[in-house]
Design an enzyme around this catalytic site. Sequence first.
Site, mmCIF file in Angstrom:
data_model
loop_
_atom_site.group_PDB
_atom_site.id
_atom_site.type_symbol
_atom_site.label_atom_id
_atom_site.label_comp_id
_atom_site.label_asym_id
_atom_site.label_seq_id
_atom_site.Cartn_x
_atom_site.Cartn_y
_atom_site.Cartn_z
ATOM 1 N N GLU A 26 -98.790 -52.938 34.469
ATOM 2 C CA GLU A 26 -97.662 -53.735 34.980
ATOM 3 C C GLU A 26 -97.509 -53.610 36.496
ATOM 4 O OE1 GLU A 26 -93.692 -52.344 35.294
ATOM 5 O OE2 GLU A 26 -93.961 -50.886 33.673
ATOM 6 N N LYS A 160 -86.933 -43.030 29.668
ATOM 7 C CA LYS A 160 -86.118 -42.061 30.403
ATOM 8 C C LYS A 160 -84.773 -41.943 29.724
ATOM 9 C CE LYS A 160 -87.969 -42.215 34.971
ATOM 10 N NZ LYS A 160 -88.481 -43.439 35.578
HETATM 11 N N1 PSU Z 1 -88.501 -47.329 33.312
HETATM 12 C C1 PSU Z 1 -89.186 -46.488 34.103
HETATM 13 N N2 PSU Z 1 -89.924 -46.989 35.126
HETATM 14 C C2 PSU Z 1 -89.998 -48.342 35.373
HETATM 15 C C3 PSU Z 1 -89.283 -49.229 34.512
HETATM 16 C C4 PSU Z 1 -88.555 -48.680 33.494
HETATM 17 O O1 PSU Z 1 -89.127 -45.281 33.891
HETATM 18 O O2 PSU Z 1 -90.681 -48.752 36.337
HETATM 19 C C5 PSU Z 1 -89.394 -50.720 34.723
HETATM 20 C C6 PSU Z 1 -90.413 -51.342 33.741
HETATM 21 O O3 PSU Z 1 -91.085 -52.421 34.378
HETATM 22 C C7 PSU Z 1 -89.517 -51.868 32.633
HETATM 23 C C8 PSU Z 1 -88.311 -52.329 33.411
HETATM 24 O O4 PSU Z 1 -90.097 -52.916 31.872
HETATM 25 O O5 PSU Z 1 -88.141 -51.337 34.423
HETATM 26 C C9 PSU Z 1 -87.071 -52.452 32.549
HETATM 27 O O6 PSU Z 1 -86.048 -53.051 33.278
HETATM 28 P P1 PSU Z 1 -84.709 -53.551 32.516
HETATM 29 O O7 PSU Z 1 -84.051 -52.295 32.051
HETATM 30 O O8 PSU Z 1 -83.921 -54.282 33.562
HETATM 31 O O9 PSU Z 1 -85.188 -54.426 31.398
#
Ligand code: PSU
Length: 306
Positions: A26, A160
């Site tokens: 990603e 996390k």
């Molecule tokens: N959690 C992490 N590192 C990240 C992300 C999440 O520990 O870089 C990023 C990933 O790309 C994940 C996104 O798909 O954040 C999720 O964002 P949201 O909670 O806005 O869907």
Amino acid sequence: MNTNNLIFLPEVAAALAEGQPVVALESTLITHGLPYPANIETALAMEQAVREEGAIPATIAILDGKIHVGLEKSMIERLVELGADSVRKCSRRDIPIVVGLKGHGATTVAGTMIIAHMAGIKVFATGGIGGVHRGHPFDISADLSELGRTPVTVVCGGAKSILDLPLTLEVLETQGVPVVGYGTDNLPAFFTRSSGLPIDIRVDTPREAAAVVQARDQLALQQGILITVPVPETDELSSEEAEAAITEATRQADEAGVHGKDVTPFILSRVLELTGGRSRQANIALLINNARIAARIAAALTHLTQ
Ligand code: PSU
Ligand code: MN
């Protein structure tokens, strides 16, 4: 498979045509997840780890409205230079906006799964998935619904504990997503090896993981599969250290009134600052390890399907 709108790096196209293992990566973690220069170093190190295991990496992003499957080093550098202000964090919702209006997009887990599936890539390595936010049970990442509808295997370090992990597992269950522990009986919590929460099944080899993926495909089921891998032991943080930083970062996000897609990047950057270099080290180590294991699973899958 719909490849009309995709630009493949030639080595990725060749590997897919020949049935060689390919691992999608990603780009949100490059633009919104990690600070400079750890972001570019880690992106390149993940690609290298995939190669060392005999697979081809395909980092996915949108540049000038064009969807790229596999990035040249110069394109990764361009994403880094453009940065979070000029590159839109792209989940399912955002892809038509960025493509239609010819913008730049960094794909989240959801966004990367969609494009990997269009490209015919079955395995994808990342760090942490999005989930249900603590104290905000209606802020549910689009990653979870994507996992429910798109048949791509996501290798990650769990989630996390900025997230409500029990609620995140509930949503994954509702979405029909098998949560597999790779060498573990418990859901990893990103910086720490265990959240104490059970997963659905433990596997100990790439071949076992691939057997689950293959069964899903043979049955033409359409859900994703989540393979969770604990952070390497030498790089693990103590749960007290991780928890203290996450609690404080979550408090700061609430206090600052951050909402929507800015929540996750805000908390991630606060956690990294609050815990200093050690959390960055844990983060990088697990990303590289996940890339390596994803490559092994992709290779096992090509052997099973031949
Ligand atoms: N959690 C992490 N590192 C990240 C992300 C999440 O520990 O870089 C990023 C990933 O790309 C994940 C996104 O798909 O954040 C999720 O964002 P949201 O909670 O806005 O869907
Ligand atoms: Mn959200």
